[in-house]
Design a protein around this motif. Structure first.
Motif, PDB file in Angstrom:
ATOM      1  N   LEU A   1       0.767  -1.298  -0.069  1.00 19.16           N
ATOM      2  CA  LEU A   1       0.116  -0.052  -0.015  1.00 19.16           C
ATOM      3  C   LEU A   1       0.779   1.223   0.137  1.00 19.16           C
ATOM      4  O   LEU A   1       0.692   2.203  -0.315  1.00 19.16           O
TER       5      LEU A   1
ATOM      6  N   VAL B   1      -6.481   4.259   0.919  1.00 18.74           N
ATOM      7  CA  VAL B   1      -5.236   4.246   1.864  1.00 18.74           C
ATOM      8  C   VAL B   1      -5.408   5.024   2.935  1.00 18.74           C
ATOM      9  O   VAL B   1      -5.244   4.817   4.161  1.00 18.74           O
TER      10      VAL B   1
ATOM     11  N   TYR C   1      -7.297  -0.569  -3.711  1.00 20.52           N
ATOM     12  CA  TYR C   1      -6.889   0.608  -2.885  1.00 20.52           C
ATOM     13  C   TYR C   1      -6.357   1.658  -3.762  1.00 20.52           C
ATOM     14  O   TYR C   1      -5.343   1.529  -4.580  1.00 20.52           O
ATOM     15  N   ASP C   2      -6.895   2.918  -3.872  1.00 15.39           N
ATOM     16  CA  ASP C   2      -6.307   4.115  -4.309  1.00 15.39           C
ATOM     17  C   ASP C   2      -5.730   4.881  -2.920  1.00 15.39           C
ATOM     18  O   ASP C   2      -5.968   4.642  -2.102  1.00 15.39           O
ATOM     19  N   GLU C   3      -5.461   6.028  -3.379  1.00 14.26           N
ATOM     20  CA  GLU C   3      -4.895   7.168  -2.324  1.00 14.26           C
ATOM     21  C   GLU C   3      -5.983   7.323  -1.299  1.00 14.26           C
ATOM     22  O   GLU C   3      -5.556   7.336   0.047  1.00 14.26           O
TER      23      GLU C   3
ATOM     24  N   PRO D   1       0.341   7.248   1.615  1.00 11.77           N
ATOM     25  CA  PRO D   1       0.921   5.949   1.347  1.00 11.77           C
ATOM     26  C   PRO D   1       2.310   6.091   1.577  1.00 11.77           C
ATOM     27  O   PRO D   1       2.856   5.157   2.387  1.00 11.77           O
TER      28      PRO D   1
ATOM     29  N   VAL E   1       1.164   2.988  -3.465  1.00 11.58           N
ATOM     30  CA  VAL E   1      -0.044   3.590  -4.139  1.00 11.58           C
ATOM     31  C   VAL E   1       0.281   5.067  -4.525  1.00 11.58           C
ATOM     32  O   VAL E   1       0.773   5.992  -3.687  1.00 11.58           O
ATOM     33  N   SER E   2      -0.082   5.561  -5.477  1.00 15.54           N
ATOM     34  CA  SER E   2      -0.204   6.821  -5.908  1.00 15.54           C
ATOM     35  C   SER E   2      -1.125   6.986  -6.936  1.00 15.54           C
ATOM     36  O   SER E   2      -2.319   6.230  -7.183  1.00 15.54           O
TER      37      SER E   2
ATOM     38  N   THR F   1      -0.761   4.342  -9.414  1.00 13.48           N
ATOM     39  CA  THR F   1      -0.659   2.984  -9.029  1.00 13.48           C
ATOM     40  C   THR F   1      -1.703   2.591  -8.141  1.00 13.48           C
ATOM     41  O   THR F   1      -1.816   3.347  -6.961  1.00 13.48           O
ATOM     42  N   LYS F   2      -2.457   1.567  -8.249  1.00 13.51           N
ATOM     43  CA  LYS F   2      -3.166   0.957  -7.032  1.00 13.51           C
ATOM     44  C   LYS F   2      -2.920  -0.533  -6.850  1.00 13.51           C
ATOM     45  O   LYS F   2      -2.314  -0.961  -7.549  1.00 13.51           O
ATOM     46  N   VAL F   3      -3.396  -0.921  -5.494  1.00 11.36           N
ATOM     47  CA  VAL F   3      -3.262  -2.076  -5.135  1.00 11.36           C
ATOM     48  C   VAL F   3      -4.747  -2.863  -5.063  1.00 11.36           C
ATOM     49  O   VAL F   3      -5.502  -2.483  -4.363  1.00 11.36           O
TER      50      VAL F   3
END
Length: 305
Positions: free
Chosen positions: A136, A162, A157-159, A171, A139-140, A143-145
């Motif tokens: 996590l 998180v 998960y996005d910003e 993050p 994440v930016s 970038t997502k998880v």
């Protein structure tokens, strides 16, 4: 359609599905529940995200640089079950059949390779598929998880997600938070007298560890609200705090040759994979394979690299 790279945090996915599914064996008696579960996850994310590029990162089966710095790192985790380890070669064989490149490097964890790949691809969207939440901190905006909570349950998960989970932390602040509060899953020690609430308050107030210690060591007005006892503990344990941050922080500068063009997804041989599925007894997955092949043709109409 946005350019998209799918990154598989393979070991964490394997652990998640291995413990979620009952025993499943081939006709020869070989255990394949983790293989089957991994494929279910793979097909799900390929369909949902329709990536232009895909790769898989694995932990190297040896101690890492973190163990050299702190020998108790992850020492409380039970040994990986042999029945799980035996299935990893089959999963790698499947990834190879899909022409999904595999990355692993001695001395580093899969997370470090993922972090490095994320940094090396600033121009496209990244989706990290993982069975835990360690990634996590990567994440930016780009970038997502996609965090698995089982075979079918998951959270993307996005910003904002998180920050919601960590009480307002961004993050990049997660490793600083863990440096104070510890991380029991990795056996990263906390600082005596500092729990999650105090750690969260300190990081939100001061931004990061570097600024926290700068303010304390310069006796700034901002630190007047911190109890003297806590300040003394922080000063006494400074070396441990920064070591814990180093253990918790994902590296993004591992030397690894990564070329997005070599991760282009969709050029796999359907017949080869079907033969592999038949060998493993996965006949029910053949229709899903045909669907993925069709979707991959669409996603490859436009590519950045």
């Amino acid at each position: 359609m946005a350019e998209r790279l799918l990154i598989l945090d393979s070991n964490s996915i394997i652990h998640r599905v291995f413990h979620a599914l009952p025993r499943l064996t081939t006709k020869e008696g070989e255990l394949i529940n983790a293989v089957y579960g991994f494929l279910l996850v793979l097909f799900r994310v390929l369909k949902e995200f329709q990536p232009n590029y895909a790769c898989a990162c694995f932990d190297f089966p040896a101690k890492t640089f973190r163990h050299e710095k702190f020998k108790e790192y992850k020492s409380k985790r039970p040994p990986t079950p042999k029945d799980l380890i035996s299935q990893i070669p089959k999963i790698k064989e499947i990834l190879n059949s899909f022409q999904i490149p595999i990355f692993e490097k001695e001395g580093f964890e899969a997370d470090d390779l993922i972090g490095t790949i994320v940094k090396k691809t600033p121009s496209i969207e990244k989706i990290i598929v993982s069975g835990d939440l360690d990634t996590l901190q990567l994440v930016s905006k780009e970038t997502k998880v996609f965090a698995l909570r089982g075979i079918k349950k998951s959270i993307l998960y996005d910003e904002k997600e998180v920050e919601k989970k960590y009480g307002g932390l961004k993050p990049y602040q997660i490793s600083d938070f863990k440096a104070l509060a510890g991380d029991a899953s990795d056996n990263i020690p906390n600082i005596n007298g500092i729990g999650p609430k105090t750690a969260l308050h300190l990081i939100l107030k001061f931004g990061d560890l570097d600024n926290l210690y700068y303010e304390i060591e310069n006796n700034s007005q901002k630190t007047k609200e911190i109890p003297l006892k806590l300040i003394n503990v922080l000063l006494e344990k400074k070396a441990q705090v920064f070591l814990s941050r180093e253990l918790a922080m994902i590296k993004t500068d591992v030397f690894v040759e990564f070329d997005p063009k070599r991760c282009s997804f969709g050029n796999f041989d359907e017949n080869l994979i079907k033969m592999l599925f038949e060998k493993l007894g996965f006949k029910s997955l053949v229709k899903r394979l045909e669907e993925i092949k069709s979707l991959s043709r669409e996603s490859n109409n436009l590519k950045l690299f």
